[in-house]
Design an enzyme around this catalytic site. Structure first.
Site, PDB file in Angstrom:
ATOM      1  N   HIS A 111      -2.755  -1.025  -3.204  1.00 52.43           N
ATOM      2  CA  HIS A 111      -3.880  -0.135  -2.935  1.00 52.43           C
ATOM      3  C   HIS A 111      -3.711   1.126  -3.776  1.00 52.43           C
ATOM      4  CE1 HIS A 111      -4.292  -2.027   1.346  1.00 52.43           C
ATOM      5  NE2 HIS A 111      -4.753  -2.818   0.388  1.00 52.43           N
ATOM      6  N   SER A 140       0.853  -1.191   0.000  1.00 49.87           N
ATOM      7  CA  SER A 140       0.000   0.000   0.000  1.00 49.87           C
ATOM      8  C   SER A 140       0.889   1.242   0.000  1.00 49.87           C
ATOM      9  CB  SER A 140      -0.939  -0.026   1.214  1.00 49.87           C
ATOM     10  OG  SER A 140      -1.831   1.072   1.168  1.00 49.87           O
ATOM     11  N   THR A 141       0.857   2.032   1.058  1.00 49.69           N
ATOM     12  CA  THR A 141       1.621   3.280   1.115  1.00 49.69           C
ATOM     13  C   THR A 141       3.117   3.021   0.905  1.00 49.69           C
ATOM     14  OG1 THR A 141       0.027   4.109   2.726  1.00 49.69           O
ATOM     15  CG2 THR A 141       2.088   5.338   2.489  1.00 49.69           C
ATOM     16  N   MET A 168       0.025   0.931   5.124  1.00 52.19           N
ATOM     17  CA  MET A 168      -0.700   1.260   6.338  1.00 52.19           C
ATOM     18  C   MET A 168      -1.777   0.205   6.605  1.00 52.19           C
ATOM     19  SD  MET A 168      -2.250   5.041   7.167  1.00 52.19           S
ATOM     20  CE  MET A 168      -0.716   5.765   6.602  1.00 52.19           C
ATOM     21  N   ASP A 208      -4.047  -5.104   6.039  1.00 51.71           N
ATOM     22  CA  ASP A 208      -4.511  -5.883   4.894  1.00 51.71           C
ATOM     23  C   ASP A 208      -3.388  -6.809   4.438  1.00 51.71           C
ATOM     24  OD1 ASP A 208      -6.184  -6.745   2.837  1.00 51.71           O
ATOM     25  OD2 ASP A 208      -5.419  -5.233   1.448  1.00 51.71           O
TER      26      ASP A 208
END
Length: 383
Positions: free
Chosen positions: A227, A200-201, A322, A325
């Site tokens: 993401h 993600s991030t 973050m 998940d």
């Protein structure tokens, strides 16, 4: 003490709303507003903020140019606001290459109506990135003076090192890196049929770092879950495909997985893998009955579906991001006998997702981002 924030945008309305939202958080304080990139550079040097929010399209000097200049003169975390268009996607990816740490879609309607979800997302993201200021500064002062100019450093490596999606440990020498890597050189001898990566991030640059180092002869399909908004994933896949030896594409419904190809889950949808390991196909769905999965795409859902098709013949890797998940999906894979690795804390932009699988004792290795590609090649015994 509150983190000091500089807001950069040519829209007075947007600046005012971002300032109001951030100042509602006692850990954040907006100390200045710049209307273009040129003003932003000047205010960064004068006000010395901990974090900057930056628009992409502005008069006088655009956000991408401003990011490049700021990272040269005073490196610090930068959060980009980007439009949800194909041009906005390309510009955002350019900004991440230039050194921006993360991005958020620029949604005027959400900012205007002050929705709780949007407010909390913006506050949390700015706080998280601001906390990386010291690490970003040390990475630039150390990596730029040593490894960046060392013999054999390629242009692609230099671009990667400029990006704030990786924080190089300032105390680690080249000898330290080699010694740490030597402890994970030997392959386990396990049989693999698939590589799966979730992030993600900070993921776009981390994925680029890994995938550009994989050989053209990579013998298995690769599943990527990042993401990202739906309007961004095709542009991201195209960029990776251009930079990599392997093929990278945005996954499409019904296509069959083939070796040497990486399939990026489309943003805003869920990607499931179905069929058998010898004839696996992609199933793209708009919604899923497991409503508690808020992310679209969800690493958990994709990895859980992989466990049903490939059982334990999978190497699963969780990169910077973050939240948590991927933890449930990795647990499902590990239960079938798959190996799970996680990116180490020091090279993550956000250690949330790797930390979740590590704390749950699901991950058996925590590896710096600059060693992950080598580790994959060695573990899978790729010639």
């Amino acid at each position: 003490m509150a983190y000091r924030v500089l807001v950069v945008d040519d829209s007075s309305f947007f600046c005012r709303r971002v300032k109001d939202i951030l100042n509602q958080d006692r850990l954040l304080e907006v100390i200045g507003i710049a209307r273009n990139g040129e003003e932003a550079i000047k205010m960064v040097t004068e006000l010395k903020p901990d974090v900057v929010t930056m628009d992409v399209e502005m008069p006088v000097m655009d956000g991408i140019t401003a990011v490049k200049r700021i990272m040269q003169i005073q490196p610090l975390p930068i959060l980009m606001f980007s439009s949800l268009t194909s041009d906005g996607a390309k510009a955002t990816l350019d900004a991440l290459d230039a050194g921006a740490l993360d991005f958020l879609p620029k949604k005027f309607e959400d900012i205007a109506r002050n929705s709780k979800e949007s407010v909390e997302l913006l506050q949390n993201r700015v706080r998280t990135l601001a906390a990386k200021r010291g690490l970003v500064a040390r990475r630039y002062s150390t990596a730029s003076k040593t490894a960046f100019n060392s013999p054999g450093t390629t242009a692609k490596t230099q671009i990667f090192m400029r990006s704030s999606s990786v924080v190089v440990a300032p105390a680690a020498s080249q000898t330290d890196v080699k010694e740490s890597f030597s402890t994970i050189r030997r392959s386990s001898g396990k049989r693999y049929e698939l590589l799966a990566i979730g992030t993600s991030t900070g993921g776009p640059v981390a994925l680029q770092k890994i995938l550009t180092e994989l050989p053209e002869t990579f013998p298995h399909p690769i599943i990527l879950v990042q993401h990202m908004p739906g309007s961004f994933t095709k542009a991201f896949a195209d960029r990776l495909n251009h930079n990599c030896k392997i093929t990278v594409k945005e996954a499409t419904h019904g296509e069959r997985l083939v070796k040497g190809c990486a399939y990026l889950a489309p943003g805003g949808k869920q990607m499931l893998i179905e069929g058998s390991s010898r004839n696996a196909t992609v199933n793209i769905v708009e919604t899923h009955d497991q409503a508690h999965h808020l992310f679209k795409p969800s690493v958990d859902l994709t990895f859980q579906s992989i466990s049903q098709v490939y059982a334990g013949n999978v190497l699963g890797i969780i990169l910077t991001g973050m939240g948590s998940d991927g933890k449930e999906g990795c647990a499902a894979l590990k239960q079938k006998g798959a190996k799970i690795w996680a990116q180490d804390e020091q090279t993550c932009v956000v250690y949330g997702m790797p930390q979740a699988v590590t704390k749950a004792n699901i991950s058996e290795r925590n590896i710096p981002i600059f060693d992950i590609a080598k580790s994959i090649v060695l573990e899978m015994q790729i010639k």
